[in-house]
Design an enzyme around this catalytic site. Structure first.
Site: not given
Ligand code: GLU
Length: 410
Positions: A101-103
């Site tokens: 994931a990444k944000g």
């Protein structure tokens, strides 16, 4: 080419190498879930600023989603998608029980006061909290975020869900952080580089190293490179670049930047053009700052025989191909900077067991994991006569495809 298209290209080339069944492509190439939301913040002057925040969960077949949060004015959904996908391949390659994931938030954090930064972090955390959880999705630091930002995230989450140190990694040592995590990305760059160089008959000891970026990755990569007997001949930060033929005193440079000054204000070094850090005469180049800095326009001027990618996605696919063709050894991002998320795994595992390890234990395990993954990658590269990047993707894709199949996703 957009960042997400670049990662797709690497995915497709590797998928073709391993003859991946076409029916896996869509499930492995696209994100599982994406949040693209407003992040309103009351500024100190009474005005209301509305930022844009993202969390992209790419693939969770092998475990909870995992990946950092970056604060940068150029963050957009395509970049976050690309980086989320790289996290899936990174965690799979390192054989960590996580997905990817990444944000990020599109913001220049240097323009915010500390109070505004805390308000932004708390609002963003609340906005994405319904998809987070110690067994669901675990953020970490990335560009312009640090242990303090993680502390605010953990507090915002814990105030609703109860004490949850395992909700984020890269926390302060004061609560739940693991000694060694802060240094882990930079150290891991050197562990994987050392393993790869030794195996191909080179020696890191005695090598001349240039490092773009002197933040969390670049500083500890420099420090560890010196511990391994290398000489750091050039470093850079947002203010510019500096070089010194006889080697830069890294301990002094770290003390200097800790006071908030740029490397260009150091004594005893020559200030050079900011971009020249990539092309100075050296044996090893470590890009440890932004993405897409090594392009077809400058790859021909790179003198280093080795590149270890401390940053995520620092090389465009077209430049990557040319560098490979002219024999430059690239230790790719998903391997070279995998020490960060491996360190996060060590922190998370200590949090959920409520048991702590000492830093020597942490570093030994980090070195072992990185060296094993480097050897696996090099075995695959040799077997198929392909680059380490493609080999890393081949291993990772196969692992995620196998997990997806067994779970019945694909
Ligand atoms: N942001 C780091 C990376 O790109 C670390 C991610 C994590 O520890 O979850 O790998």
């Amino acid at each position: 080419m957009r960042a997400d298209e670049m990662v797709s290209l690497y995915f497709r080339e590797a998928a073709a190498t391993i003859d991946l069944d076409e029916r896996y492509y869509e499930v492995l190439e696209t994100s599982y879930r994406e949040i693209d939301a407003q992040v309103p913040v009351h500024r100190d002057d009474g005005s209301l600023a509305v930022f844009r925040g993202y969390r992209v969960q790419h693939n969770g077949a092998r475990g909870p989603y995992k990946g950092g949060i970056r604060y940068h004015p150029e963050v957009d959904i395509n970049e976050v998608r690309a980086l989320a996908s790289l996290m899936t391949w990174k965690t799979a390659l390192l054989d960590l029980p996580f997905g990817g994931a990444k944000g990020g938030v599109t913001v220049d954090p240097s323009e915010l006061s500390e109070r505004e930064l805390q308000a932004l972090t708390r609002r963003f955390t609340s906005t994405i909290s319904h998809i987070l959880g110690p067994l669901r999705d675990i953020p970490a630091p990335d560009m312009n975020t640090d242990a303090q930002v993680m502390a605010w995230m953990m507090d915002a989450y814990s105030s609703k869900s109860g004490y949850s140190p395992a909700i984020v990694t890269g926390k302060p040592l004061a609560f739940g952080g693991a000694p060694g995590r802060r240094e882990a990305t930079g150290r891991g760059v050197i562990f994987s580089l050392d393993e790869a160089m030794t195996r191909r008959g080179y020696s890191l000891a005695g090598s001349r190293v240039a490092i773009q970026g002197f933040g969390n990755v670049g500083t500890y990569a420099a420090e560890t490179a010196v511990e391994f007997g290398a000489t750091v001949v050039a470093i850079s930060d947002i203010g510019g670049a500096v070089a010194r033929e006889d080697g830069i005193d890294i301990a002094r440079a770290m003390e200097h930047v800790a006071t908030g000054r740029s490397v260009v204000e150091m004594d005893d070094v020559d200030v050079i053009d900011g971009d020249a850090v990539l092309t100075v005469p050296c044996d090893v180049l470590i890009p440890a700052a932004l993405g897409e800095v090594i392009t077809t326009a400058n790859q021909g001027d790179i003198k280093a025989e080795w590149i270890a990618e401390g940053a995520n996605n620092p090389t465009t696919p077209a430049a990557d191909k040319l560098l490979y063709e002219r024999g430059v050894h690239i230790v790719p991002d998903v391997l070279a900077n995998g020490g960060g998320v491996t360190g996060s795994y060590f922190e998370w595992t200590q949090n959920i067991q409520q048991f702590t390890w000492d830093e020597a234990d942490f570093n030994d395990r980090l070195s072992k994991r990185l060296r094993e993954a480097t050897n696996e990658t090099m075995n695959t590269a040799q077997r198929h006569d392909i680059s380490m990047r493609r080999a890393a993707f081949c291993i990772a894709i196969q692992r995620v495809a196998d997990a997806s199949k067994m779970r019945g996703y694909a």
